[in-house]
Design a protein around this motif. Structure first.
Motif, PDB file in Angstrom:
ATOM      1  N   ARG A  67      -3.747  -0.111  -2.315  1.00  0.00           N
ATOM      2  CA  ARG A  67      -4.834   0.051  -1.411  1.00  0.00           C
ATOM      3  C   ARG A  67      -4.033  -1.431  -0.762  1.00  0.00           C
ATOM      4  O   ARG A  67      -3.908  -1.591   0.329  1.00  0.00           O
ATOM      5  N   ASP A 122      -3.306  -2.086   2.717  1.00  0.00           N
ATOM      6  CA  ASP A 122      -3.568  -3.425   3.881  1.00  0.00           C
ATOM      7  C   ASP A 122      -2.994  -4.281   4.416  1.00  0.00           C
ATOM      8  O   ASP A 122      -2.927  -3.662   5.922  1.00  0.00           O
ATOM      9  N   GLU A 155      -0.985  -2.444   7.043  1.00  0.00           N
ATOM     10  CA  GLU A 155      -1.438  -2.352   8.031  1.00  0.00           C
ATOM     11  C   GLU A 155      -1.554  -3.316   8.725  1.00  0.00           C
ATOM     12  O   GLU A 155      -1.337  -3.270  10.404  1.00  0.00           O
ATOM     13  N   VAL A 173     -10.764  -7.275   9.932  1.00  0.00           N
ATOM     14  CA  VAL A 173     -11.017  -5.804   9.424  1.00  0.00           C
ATOM     15  C   VAL A 173     -10.567  -5.607   7.708  1.00  0.00           C
ATOM     16  O   VAL A 173     -10.395  -5.685   6.748  1.00  0.00           O
ATOM     17  N   ARG A 174      -9.150  -5.503   8.307  1.00  0.00           N
ATOM     18  CA  ARG A 174      -8.151  -5.204   7.308  1.00  0.00           C
ATOM     19  C   ARG A 174      -8.250  -6.325   6.314  1.00  0.00           C
ATOM     20  O   ARG A 174      -8.035  -6.118   5.065  1.00  0.00           O
ATOM     21  N   GLU A 221     -10.555  -9.030   5.519  1.00  0.00           N
ATOM     22  CA  GLU A 221     -11.563  -8.452   4.711  1.00  0.00           C
ATOM     23  C   GLU A 221     -11.888  -7.291   3.685  1.00  0.00           C
ATOM     24  O   GLU A 221     -11.965  -8.176   2.336  1.00  0.00           O
ATOM     25  N   THR A 222     -11.064  -6.432   4.022  1.00  0.00           N
ATOM     26  CA  THR A 222     -11.005  -5.312   2.928  1.00  0.00           C
ATOM     27  C   THR A 222     -10.165  -5.755   1.668  1.00  0.00           C
ATOM     28  O   THR A 222     -10.613  -5.295   0.711  1.00  0.00           O
ATOM     29  N   SER A 223      -9.107  -5.886   2.878  1.00  0.00           N
ATOM     30  CA  SER A 223      -7.691  -6.214   1.294  1.00  0.00           C
ATOM     31  C   SER A 223      -8.768  -7.590   0.526  1.00  0.00           C
ATOM     32  O   SER A 223      -8.436  -7.332  -0.862  1.00  0.00           O
ATOM     33  N   ARG A 224      -9.764  -8.639   1.070  1.00  0.00           N
ATOM     34  CA  ARG A 224      -9.803  -9.543   0.108  1.00  0.00           C
ATOM     35  C   ARG A 224     -11.003  -8.715  -1.165  1.00  0.00           C
ATOM     36  O   ARG A 224     -11.338  -9.071  -2.579  1.00  0.00           O
ATOM     37  N   ARG A 225     -11.628  -8.041  -0.168  1.00  0.00           N
ATOM     38  CA  ARG A 225     -12.771  -6.874  -1.363  1.00  0.00           C
ATOM     39  C   ARG A 225     -11.669  -6.131  -2.043  1.00  0.00           C
ATOM     40  O   ARG A 225     -12.275  -6.353  -3.382  1.00  0.00           O
ATOM     41  N   THR A 226     -10.537  -5.806  -2.296  1.00  0.00           N
ATOM     42  CA  THR A 226      -9.911  -4.919  -2.694  1.00  0.00           C
ATOM     43  C   THR A 226      -9.284  -5.826  -4.335  1.00  0.00           C
ATOM     44  O   THR A 226      -9.678  -5.357  -5.069  1.00  0.00           O
ATOM     45  N   ARG A 251     -11.917  -6.915  -6.098  1.00  0.00           N
ATOM     46  CA  ARG A 251     -12.749  -5.878  -7.447  1.00  0.00           C
ATOM     47  C   ARG A 251     -11.380  -5.439  -8.152  1.00  0.00           C
ATOM     48  O   ARG A 251     -11.632  -4.910 -10.112  1.00  0.00           O
TER      49      ARG A 251
END
Lengths: 150, 504
Positions: free
Chosen positions: B38, B42, B45, B175-176, B178-183, B186
């Motif tokens: 992921r 990310d 992307e 957004v990406r 952010e997602t990457s950070r969240r990933t 996790r």
């Protein structure tokens, strides 16, 4: 046994529980021309009392010229015990002891010699041999020297 | 044994824990792979977004450059300005093509790009028309076109579209990111939690194993206790057995001794009787002579016959008594010998069987040559046993083989030996008269014999042999066919297992 070493003739003390054996032994000793007195006992206790006296010290036998004929299988004790007591007694240890018994177990024979028995003879069932053995013993008695009493 | 956790439950739990740990590991692995994937997508992307932003700005720039060089040309009528202008369109198209490649996946992007491409096309068309008008010499017309402002409108639109798109891409990028950070967060959490769980499972496992080990240790000690107890019991039993055996031996010994005593008397006095006979009969003779002297001589013949008869009867009776005594003596002696053998101490040693059998054969060689018997001995394996007992056993067997030959056949005795893992086995085989299968047990019994009683013997030898072999921890076997021969098999343990002391 016309003992030249002592005043009195040697007394043969026979401790033998079987009357028949005693009789046969006596007969054959006499046949060999031995006329010494034979004092028979039918059990170990009587024999011991005679030899060691009432106090058991053996003083009674001191100075008496003796020869003991001993059977090993007695009703009240084993002959080995009597032999041990005679040979460990101050006054009697020089008394010649002839073990005459049916036992021909090598260990038993060894034990008797270890305790100081002088002669060990097995009673043969064959009477020829038996009579022969006793007669030989008689001849032996006639030449044997018992220690002179002190 | 008090075990709070039975073995199967412990095993189940252990398996369960191991399984859980394994699954967790697999889970962590899968999650990690997934999340890493992921994160990679990310960032891919993000790169695409940045690249699109870049290229969109490039397009705007290229179109502006084209416009300004076109304006320059219009202003100066210098066609060198047109070089830049002419180079700009392919460049813009190329960038658009690149953007197409990047925007394939997204419908939004594709439609934006379509709009951009349309606008760019329109702009270039407009600019080319103006340039063509100018080149055709219609300068006023061209300028009028410029003034008309279509080109500017297109430009404004293009700028708006591109700025919008860039903004959208920017938002997307945010957004990406952010997602990457969240990933990543996790991923970290999954890894940490998984590790903690695995450590936990490991700890529980270790605890369980230790607990189980402690229990096993306790159980082992209990078992050792039980074993020791069992050994004690076996010891007691063995002692009992040994004692019983010794009792029997002593019994046999004492009985035979005590039987001997009266026998001595019976024999002795029987002989005394015989001796007396002479005297008695001499006395009879004397009396008879006296009576004959008193009476007339006629009756003396009858008297003489009678006294001879009396003598014969007497002799017969005494003869029977003596034979019986001799027999009884033999039997008693046999029992004595056996009981003495039973009490004899064994001295186990490594016995060279070849030498032993050789020695026995030497002692019987004279008899064997008289019988014209041949003895064949294979190479025999050694065995750890009592030398004297072995000599008696094989001496007896070979003696028997020589004793019971056949008249119609030369005697042939074979002695063979072989080893198994635990035992040494010896065969003594002859081609003699054999033994009836019905008598296989009987020949080993004391005072019992089998077959025709035409050979001297007491029926003691084999009883003795079997008693010895048993005491040495072995077994005795017999196989025979009457009229064909017999094979006696002695099986002895290769290592001494018997009792050193006395019969068992």
């Amino acid at each position: 046994m016309n003992s030249r070493t002592s005043e009195r003739p040697v007394e043969i003390v026979m401790i033998e529980d079987d009357d028949g054996h005693a009789r046969l032994i006596e007969k054959n000793i006499r046949r060999a021309g031995v006329n010494n007195p034979i004092t028979p006992f039918k059990n170990g206790t009587d024999g011991i009392n005679y030899l060691f006296g009432a106090d058991g010290s053996g003083l009674t036998s001191k100075g008496k010229p003796l020869l003991v004929l001993l059977d090993l299988n007695l009703p009240d004790m084993t002959g080995v015990e009597i032999l041990g007591r005679i040979k460990s007694n101050e006054h009697m240890k020089r008394v010649p002891v002839v073990v005459l018994t049916t036992t021909d177990d090598a260990l038993e024979i060894q034990r008797c010699y270890d305790l100081g028995c002088n002669v060990y003879i097995t009673k043969p069932v064959n009477y020829e041999n038996f009579a022969n053995a006793i007669r030989q013993l008689g001849l032996f008695f006639s030449v044997i020297q018992v220690p002179s009493p002190e | 044994m008090k075990l709070a956790l039975p073995r199967w439950r412990f095993l189940n739990l252990q398996t369960l824990l191991l399984g859980a740990g394994f699954l967790l590991l697999v889970g962590i692995g899968a999650a990690t792979i997934y999340l890493v994937e992921r994160a990679a997508s990310d960032s891919r992307e993000l790169a695409v977004t940045l690249s699109i932003e870049d290229k969109l700005s490039d397009i705007l720039l290229t179109v502006r450059r084209a416009e300004s060089s076109q304006r320059g040309y219009l202003l100066t009528n210098d066609s060198t300005y047109l070089e830049d202008f002419r180079g700009a369109e392919p460049e813009a198209q190329e960038t658009i093509a690149e953007l197409r490649g990047l925007s394939e996946a997204s419908a939004t992007r594709a439609s934006t790009l379509d709009r951009v491409a349309t606008l760019v096309d329109g702009k270039f068309r407009e600019m080319r028309r103006i340039v063509e008008l100018n080149e055709a010499g219609q300068r006023d017309e061209a300028l009028a076109q410029v003034r008309e402002g279509e080109g500017r409108r297109i430009m404004v639109k293009l700028r708006d579209v591109i700025e919008e798109a860039v903004e959208a891409e920017g938002e997307l990028a945010t957004v990406r990111a952010e997602t990457s950070r969240r990933t990543n967060t996790r991923l970290l959490i999954v890894t940490l939690v998984g590790t903690a769980l695995i450590i936990g499972i490991g700890a529980i496992s270790i605890m369980l194993v230790q607990r189980n080990y402690r229990r096993a240790e306790i159980a082992r000690q209990e078992l050792a206790g039980t074993n020791a107890n069992l050994e004690r019991i076996v010891e007691y039993r063995t002692a009992d057995l040994t004692e019983a055996n010794e009792e029997i031996q002593r019994f046999a010994y004492i009985v035979s001794h005590d039987l001997r005593s009266p026998l001595v008397n019976v024999m002795g006095f029987t002989s005394e009787l015989e001796a007396l006979r002479q005297d008695i009969f001499a006395e009879l003779e004397r009396l008879r002579a006296e009576v004959a002297a008193l009476k007339n001589e006629a009756d003396t013949a009858i008297e003489e016959d009678r006294s001879a008869q009396l003598g014969r009867d007497f002799d017969e009776a005494v003869g029977f008594i003596k034979t019986s005594i001799a027999n009884m003596d033999r039997l008693i002696n046999a029992v004595l010998r056996l009981s003495r053998e039973g009490r004899r101490q064994f001295n186990p040693e490594t016995v060279d069987m070849n030498a032993l059998i050789g020695g026995i054969i030497e002692t019987v060689s004279h008899r064997a040559s008289e019988l014209q018997a041949t003895l064949r001995v294979d190479a025999l394996p050694p065995v750890e046993t009592d030398l004297l007992a072995a000599q008696q056993i094989f001496g007896n067997l070979i003696d028997n083989a020589l004793k019971y030959g056949r008249h119609d056949e030369k005697l042939q005795i074979d002695i063979r030996g072989r080893l198994t893992a635990t035992h040494a086995i010896y065969d003594v085989q002859d081609n003699g008269r054999g033994i009836d299968p019905a008598d296989f047990q009987r020949v080993f019994e004391l005072f019992r014999r089998a077959g025709k009683q035409d050979r001297p013997g007491e029926g003691i030898g084999l009883a003795h042999v079997r008693a010895l072999v048993r005491r040495m921890g072995g077994t005795m076997g017999l196989n025979s066919e009457p009229g064909k021969g017999s094979t006696f098999t002695v099986t002895l343990p290769r290592r001494w297992t018997g009792d050193k002391r006395s019969a068992v």
